[in-house]
Motif scaffolding. Structure first.
Motif, PDB file in Angstrom:
ATOM      1  N   THR A  75       1.232  -1.288  -0.011  1.00 21.06           N
ATOM      2  CA  THR A  75      -0.202   0.056   0.076  1.00 21.06           C
ATOM      3  C   THR A  75       1.052   1.507  -0.176  1.00 21.06           C
ATOM      4  O   THR A  75       0.514   2.012  -0.990  1.00 21.06           O
ATOM      5  CB  THR A  75      -0.896   0.067   1.262  1.00 21.06           C
ATOM      6  OG1 THR A  75      -0.148  -0.074   2.466  1.00 21.06           O
ATOM      7  CG2 THR A  75      -1.794  -0.920   1.220  1.00 21.06           C
ATOM      8  N   THR A  92      -6.845   0.304  -1.108  1.00 19.26           N
ATOM      9  CA  THR A  92      -7.141   0.071   0.673  1.00 19.26           C
ATOM     10  C   THR A  92      -6.839  -1.526   1.034  1.00 19.26           C
ATOM     11  O   THR A  92      -6.932  -2.159  -0.076  1.00 19.26           O
ATOM     12  CB  THR A  92      -8.669   0.244   0.040  1.00 19.26           C
ATOM     13  OG1 THR A  92      -9.516  -0.207   0.002  1.00 19.26           O
ATOM     14  CG2 THR A  92      -9.136   2.177  -0.207  1.00 19.26           C
ATOM     15  N   GLU A  93      -7.215  -1.545   1.708  1.00 17.32           N
ATOM     16  CA  GLU A  93      -6.737  -2.762   2.725  1.00 17.32           C
ATOM     17  C   GLU A  93      -7.787  -4.072   1.848  1.00 17.32           C
ATOM     18  O   GLU A  93      -8.041  -5.335   2.222  1.00 17.32           O
ATOM     19  CB  GLU A  93      -7.000  -3.128   4.039  1.00 17.32           C
ATOM     20  CG  GLU A  93      -5.965  -2.374   5.171  1.00 17.32           C
ATOM     21  CD  GLU A  93      -6.166  -1.233   5.424  1.00 17.32           C
ATOM     22  OE1 GLU A  93      -7.086  -0.291   4.321  1.00 17.32           O
ATOM     23  OE2 GLU A  93      -5.453  -0.646   5.854  1.00 17.32           O
ATOM     24  N   GLY A  94      -9.928  -3.069   2.094  1.00 17.39           N
ATOM     25  CA  GLY A  94     -10.491  -3.835   1.071  1.00 17.39           C
ATOM     26  C   GLY A  94      -9.858  -4.201   0.335  1.00 17.39           C
ATOM     27  O   GLY A  94     -11.217  -5.064  -0.434  1.00 17.39           O
ATOM     28  N   SER A  95      -9.721  -3.383  -0.473  1.00 19.96           N
ATOM     29  CA  SER A  95      -9.384  -4.111  -2.320  1.00 19.96           C
ATOM     30  C   SER A  95      -7.409  -5.135  -2.257  1.00 19.96           C
ATOM     31  O   SER A  95      -7.645  -6.211  -2.435  1.00 19.96           O
ATOM     32  CB  SER A  95      -9.206  -2.894  -3.227  1.00 19.96           C
ATOM     33  OG  SER A  95     -10.052  -1.896  -2.863  1.00 19.96           O
ATOM     34  N   TYR A 104      -5.810  -6.805   0.019  1.00 19.51           N
ATOM     35  CA  TYR A 104      -6.054  -8.364   1.036  1.00 19.51           C
ATOM     36  C   TYR A 104      -7.103  -9.235  -0.391  1.00 19.51           C
ATOM     37  O   TYR A 104      -6.570 -10.420  -0.307  1.00 19.51           O
ATOM     38  CB  TYR A 104      -6.606  -8.351   2.264  1.00 19.51           C
ATOM     39  CG  TYR A 104      -5.224  -7.849   2.816  1.00 19.51           C
ATOM     40  CD1 TYR A 104      -4.345  -8.135   2.477  1.00 19.51           C
ATOM     41  CD2 TYR A 104      -5.558  -6.458   3.240  1.00 19.51           C
ATOM     42  CE1 TYR A 104      -2.878  -7.526   3.249  1.00 19.51           C
ATOM     43  CE2 TYR A 104      -4.288  -5.886   4.257  1.00 19.51           C
ATOM     44  CZ  TYR A 104      -2.988  -6.449   4.055  1.00 19.51           C
ATOM     45  OH  TYR A 104      -1.669  -5.823   4.817  1.00 19.51           O
ATOM     46  N   PRO A 105      -8.282  -9.322  -0.021  1.00 18.03           N
ATOM     47  CA  PRO A 105      -9.179 -10.639  -1.550  1.00 18.03           C
ATOM     48  C   PRO A 105      -8.236 -10.382  -2.207  1.00 18.03           C
ATOM     49  O   PRO A 105      -7.895 -11.884  -3.032  1.00 18.03           O
ATOM     50  CB  PRO A 105     -10.030  -9.575  -1.580  1.00 18.03           C
ATOM     51  CG  PRO A 105     -10.189  -8.598  -0.461  1.00 18.03           C
ATOM     52  CD  PRO A 105      -9.621  -8.248  -0.017  1.00 18.03           C
ATOM     53  N   HIS A 120      -5.038 -12.405  -1.945  1.00 20.38           N
ATOM     54  CA  HIS A 120      -5.155 -13.836  -1.805  1.00 20.38           C
ATOM     55  C   HIS A 120      -5.911 -14.840  -2.882  1.00 20.38           C
ATOM     56  O   HIS A 120      -5.437 -16.077  -3.157  1.00 20.38           O
ATOM     57  CB  HIS A 120      -6.524 -14.615  -0.467  1.00 20.38           C
ATOM     58  CG  HIS A 120      -5.863 -14.009   0.358  1.00 20.38           C
ATOM     59  ND1 HIS A 120      -5.089 -15.432   1.732  1.00 20.38           N
ATOM     60  CD2 HIS A 120      -5.575 -12.987   1.434  1.00 20.38           C
ATOM     61  CE1 HIS A 120      -4.701 -15.020   2.661  1.00 20.38           C
ATOM     62  NE2 HIS A 120      -5.031 -13.538   3.092  1.00 20.38           N
ATOM     63  N   LYS A 121      -6.740 -14.029  -3.833  1.00 19.20           N
ATOM     64  CA  LYS A 121      -7.279 -14.981  -5.086  1.00 19.20           C
ATOM     65  C   LYS A 121      -5.417 -14.495  -5.810  1.00 19.20           C
ATOM     66  O   LYS A 121      -5.441 -16.378  -6.455  1.00 19.20           O
ATOM     67  CB  LYS A 121      -8.450 -13.434  -5.876  1.00 19.20           C
ATOM     68  CG  LYS A 121      -8.477 -14.109  -7.199  1.00 19.20           C
ATOM     69  CD  LYS A 121      -9.754 -14.999  -6.486  1.00 19.20           C
ATOM     70  CE  LYS A 121      -9.598 -16.377  -7.681  1.00 19.20           C
ATOM     71  NZ  LYS A 121     -10.557 -17.831  -7.480  1.00 19.20           N
TER      72      LYS A 121
END
Lengths: 880, 110
Positions: B31, B45-48, B50-51, B54-55
């Motif tokens: 980030t 953002t963390e919300g974008s 990390y998903p 992991h994908k």
């Protein structure tokens, strides 16, 4: 600036509450937030504020949205993999006690499952018969030396006569089995086998017992003379896939038997086995002594009317025998009834059709299985108790917040329940993996997943509930009764090492360990004692051949032939094999002492001139047979025991005259001769039997075994030479032989196998107890980490600290010996009574076992505490 | 700062590209790096982040390595071979997209 362990733990817990669970994501977010927090704390912000500021970077509920988004984009496969990996990691990382619990429980449950299968199998013997009121007759014989022995043998005419005389005895079945393997050949074809399980039986046998007929008429298969019923396996062996019914087999080259039926292979869990069942009434044509009331060689089964008291029938037996054969019979014999379902465990009855099992062994095994379970359980309880200390604070908070006591208990029970179920699954797997070895050891075919088994499932359910409730419930109850305020301050009422219940458990564990070590050692000592016991004769390099078809008058020629083989040093022909053969008795009249002649019922053995030399017996008085002295063919040898029964010294026994009646080919005739030698006592029967008096003379018609003493180092391949030299005398029979040492092995095989089983189980028990100690001590060191640190700072050395930590456990272990001494003494002394020839109780063993335990415990404690004592005290004290 | 609507489809490419510049990086570092490279114009953002990470891990384009830092575990991500191939494809695609956009916004008058 680095966050401390408890601060990170706080963040982890908080993120969990905010909905972050997926392990790898949680790691990412914890790290992310920690970095944010650390950056703020660098600027002097306090932890709590820094954390709140870091959280403010997220929208409300954003954290759980991240979790959802992540999980939604991933496949289930990935999720399962991650969760399993995490669980695996956490077990490997710091859940030492979980590992110990699961490992201990798994090992103990696996052993218990195997032992359970074994015991259940043993208990299933003869439970399957359709007819519930079948009893077997046994005969009690009072020997002249006052000893009483029970035999399963009865007279052949007894059964039918009892049915005739007693209205409450509905029917009878008899079995006769020759004690040697017999030759059976397919008529007019060159197919022949030695059969070890050929029995002669009445038609009633098929009705009395669970014998399933799959081909032929069950009602009449054995009614006609010269009929035979084959097991499926045997039918296949002789006739392949062709129809066996109506075909003819020849018994011992002399009696033709027509196949009248095929039965299912008889199960192992019956007290007798018949691969070929020949009709009993065939015997009449060639077995002349069949009508003799006094010859005990047959097994008799009686069907008794429902509701009739067995003892009331037994009470009438003396009258019956007096009526039938005269009152003298009752002086030394009596007949008794025995439920067939108990035959397998009747260890005091001789001459069984199949080796039984001593019930005591099953009790021991069952006891050890229970002990192992208890040990694993007490580990569970002790470790849970110790671990719960760490949780007192957490629980204090929960109590303040209104957590109910029942919740706490349920939570603990649930946790242990889950662990137990998990262990059980592992244990089933482990048991299944071990089963092939176990079956190999026992010579059985047990299976776990064979058929759905309600009993097993029931037991398992009970065990799960019991372990969960005790292992989880007890510590939970203790915790639930904590006072809230001290608990909040982290001061539990329970202190590790202060729980008297926990101490009690440990005392119990180590008492058992000591007892088991003593037990294993004594079993081993007794086994070695039996293996090395001087039998009184030499069985080394002794090859024994069955005489089979060799004509009596050709025996000496055979002997000459055999002696001409250079590898054979000596040859002796006897009526019995000297390894666990059935005893055979004669009634001998001894005269020549200055008193009225003594009549003694003694063991009887027929030998030849080279017996003493071949078997390397020790002559204690008199002389061996001498071929130059013609009268020697009628002379006797006796053993020392006979002399002592007569109340004379061996030397005084020389020259006494013996008279007895023997059965010849066609008639009974008297034999008379003098005692020329007394030999040292030798073991004719197994070592479970005490040596009785034995009288030996030469009677060639009764020869059954040719013993060849081979020179040292002669390989077993010499049998081909032997076969070649015997062939001319018995052209139609294959060589039938065994090595004496192998037969001895077989004699003690069953008890050896049980001993191995007990030993393995005991080792598991001991290992589990130590595992428990290991867990407890490592918990204690964690708990006392600070105290250790402070003491070290104050100048205590490693040794002192190790002592401080071990002190208490050593005291418990030492007091456990006080408990173990009497228990192990009484138990093992009782066990040794099974053997008339046994080691003296090795008292020295008990303190040795104790020392062994103390030493191992010290080692266990030492390794762990040393690590803790060596740790840098500053680092430890800073940590909190 | 650009609107998140505009950025949405570009995060994956940005993350891949940033990862390709270094042997391994952890989430927070990514980030910060994006912020630095874009002069604070683009915030992942963390919300974008990390998903997507992991994908990408599931797809095998990046691998994660767990390293203990102080008292916690940090996951370092690094690009795999197939990840860097895919990054090339993505960047090519995005450059062509920009060309197309340019030709739409500035039509060459012929």
């Amino acid at each position: 600036m680095q966050l401390k362990k408890n601060q990170i733990r706080f963040i982890e817990v908080d993120l969990g509450k905010r909905g972050v669970h997926y392990p790898p994501l949680k790691e990412d977010l914890v790290d992310h937030i920690c970095t944010e927090v650390e950056n703020r704390m660098e600027n002097g912000v306090r932890f709590k504020d820094a954390y709140n500021e870091a959280l403010d970077l997220f929208l409300p509920a954003e954290l759980s949205q991240i979790q959802n988004k992540t999980v939604k984009t991933l496949t289930n496969m990935t999720l399962v993999k991650s969760y399993t990996q995490t669980a695996y990691r956490s077990i490997l990382n710091n859940k030492g006690h979980t590992l110990i619990n699961v490992f201990g429980l798994t090992a103990s449950l696996a052993i218990c499952i195997l032992i359970f299968l074994f015991i259940r199998y043993e208990l299933s013997y003869d439970q399957q018969h359709p007819n519930s009121n079948i009893h077997r007759l046994t005969t009690k014989i009072k020997r002249s030396d006052g000893q009483i022995s029970n035999t399963a043998f009865t007279g052949a005419p007894w059964g039918p006569a009892l049915v005739n005389d007693f209205p409450e005895i509905l029917d009878a079945a008899r079995i006769m089995k020759y004690r040697l393997d017999v030759l059976v050949s397919k008529k007019d074809e060159n197919i022949a086998f030695y059969e070890s399980d050929l029995i002669w039986g009445d038609q009633q046998l098929l009705d009395f017992f669970a014998i399933e007929m799959i081909n032929g008429d069950k009602k009449n298969a054995l009614t006609e003379p010269n009929s035979v019923v084959l097991s499926e396996k045997t039918a296949k062996k002789y006739f392949g896939d062709t129809e066996p019914i109506g075909k003819v087999l020849t018994y011992n080259n002399e009696v033709d038997l027509t196949v009248t039926g095929v039965i299912q292979n008889m199960p192992e869990n019956m007290h007798f086995k018949g691969d070929l069942i020949c009709s009993f009434n065939t015997l009449r044509s060639f077995w002349r002594i069949i009508d003799n009331w006094s010859i005990l060689y047959y097994y008799t089964y009686l069907q008794i009317q429902e509701g009739v008291d067995v003892e009331s029938i037994e009470d009438k037996f003396p009258d019956f025998f007096e009526r039938r054969i005269g009152g003298d019979w009752n002086l030394s014999r009596s007949a008794h009834l025995q439920d067939v379902r108990e035959v397998h465990f009747a260890s005091d009855v001789n001459d069984e059709l199949k080796a039984g099992t001593n019930l005591q062994y099953l009790f021991i095994l069952g006891g050890i299985a229970t002990i192992i379970l208890l040990l694993a359980c007490s580990n569970f309880v002790n470790l849970n108790l110790a671990r719960s200390l760490k949780r007192t604070k957490e629980l204090g908070i929960r109590k303040v917040m209104g957590g109910q006591r029942i919740d706490l208990i349920l939570q603990y029970i649930l946790e242990s329940g889950l662990l137990t179920i998990f262990s059980l699954l592992l244990a089933l797997l482990l048991a299944q993996l071990l089963l092939p070895f176990f079956n190999d050891l026992l010579g059985k075919e047990l299976s776990i997943f064979g058929k759905p088994d309600l009993l097993l499932i029931g037991y398992i359910a009970i065990i799960i509930v019991l372990i969960s409730v005790t292992a989880g419930g007890y510590p939970a109850l203790r915790l639930a009764n904590l006072k809230t305020i001290p608990a909040l301050k982290g001061k539990g009422i329970i202190k590790i090492g202060n729980s008297s219940f926990g101490d009690g458990l440990m005392l119990f564990q180590f008492a058992i360990c000591t007892t088991l070590i003593v037990a294993i050692a004594i079993i081993k000592l007794q086994q070695n004692f039996i293996a090395n016991k001087n039998l009184g004769f030499s069985s080394e390099q002794m090859l024994v051949i069955s005489t089979n078809d060799v004509e009596t008058n050709e025996l000496s020629l055979v002997k000459q032939e055999l002696l001409s083989i250079p590898e054979i040093q000596n040859v002796s022909i006897t009526s019995h094999k000297l390894v666990g053969d059935q005893p055979y008795f004669g009634s001998y009249i001894f005269s020549g002492l200055d008193r009225a002649p003594d009549t003694l019922g003694l063991g009887r053995l027929h030998i030849d001139e080279s017996f003493i030399e071949t078997y390397s017996l020790n002559l204690v008085a008199g002389r061996d047979y001498n071929s130059k002295i013609r009268s020697d063919t009628a002379s006797f040898l006796v053993n020392e025991k006979t002399a002592s029964l007569l109340g004379v010294s061996p030397d005084q026994a020389i020259g006494l005259t013996i008279n007895y009646i023997t059965q010849g080919e066609n008639r009974r005739y008297p034999r008379t001769g003098k005692i020329i030698g007394v030999v040292e006592d030798f073991h004719f029967q197994s070592l479970h039997q005490e040596i009785g008096g034995m009288v030996m003379d030469i009677q060639h018609p009764r020869a059954h075994f040719i013993a060849c003493k081979l020179a040292k180092g002669v390989p077993p391949t010499v049998t081909s030479k032997i076969e070649a030299s015997i062939k001319p005398f018995a052209p139609n029979t294959p060589l039938d032989y065994f090595f004496m040492d192998d037969q001895f092995e077989n004699l003690y095989k069953k008890e050896k196998m049980l001993d191995i089983l007990i030993t393995i189980a005991s080792f598991v028990a001991i290992a589990i107890a130590f595992l428990g100690l290991l867990g407890l001590v490592s918990q204690l060191t964690i708990y006392k980490k600070r105290e250790i640190g402070i003491r070290k700072v104050l100048g205590a050395d490693t040794k002192g600290i190790t002592l401080l930590l071990s002190n208490k456990y050593l005291k418990i272990i030492l007091s456990s010996f006080v408990l173990a001494f009497p228990v192990s003494y009484f138990w093992m002394n009782e066990w040794l009574q099974n053997y008339p020839y046994r080691v003296d109780f090795p008292f020295a063993l008990i303190p040795i076992a104790g020392l062994l335990i103390v030493f191992s415990a010290l080692l266990t404690i030492g390794v762990i505490t040393k690590k803790a004592a060596n740790a840098n005290p500053i680092a430890i004290l800073k940590e909190d | 700062m650009y609107s998140s609507q505009l950025l949405k489809g570009t995060f994956q490419t940005i993350i891949l590209k940033v990862l390709s510049e270094k042997e391994k990086m952890y989430g927070y570092e990514i980030t910060q790096k994006v912020k630095e490279l874009s002069n604070d114009e683009i915030v992942v953002t963390e919300g974008s982040l990390y998903p997507i990470l992991h994908k990408l891990e599931e797809l095998g384009w990046v691998t994660a390595e767990r390293v203990t830092i102080g008292n916690r575990t940090r996951r370092y991500y690094s690009l795999t071979k197939s990840g860097s191939e895919n990054m090339r494809v993505k960047i090519d695609e995005f450059e062509r997209f920009i060309q197309t956009m340019k030709s739409i916004f500035n039509p060459k008058l012929t």
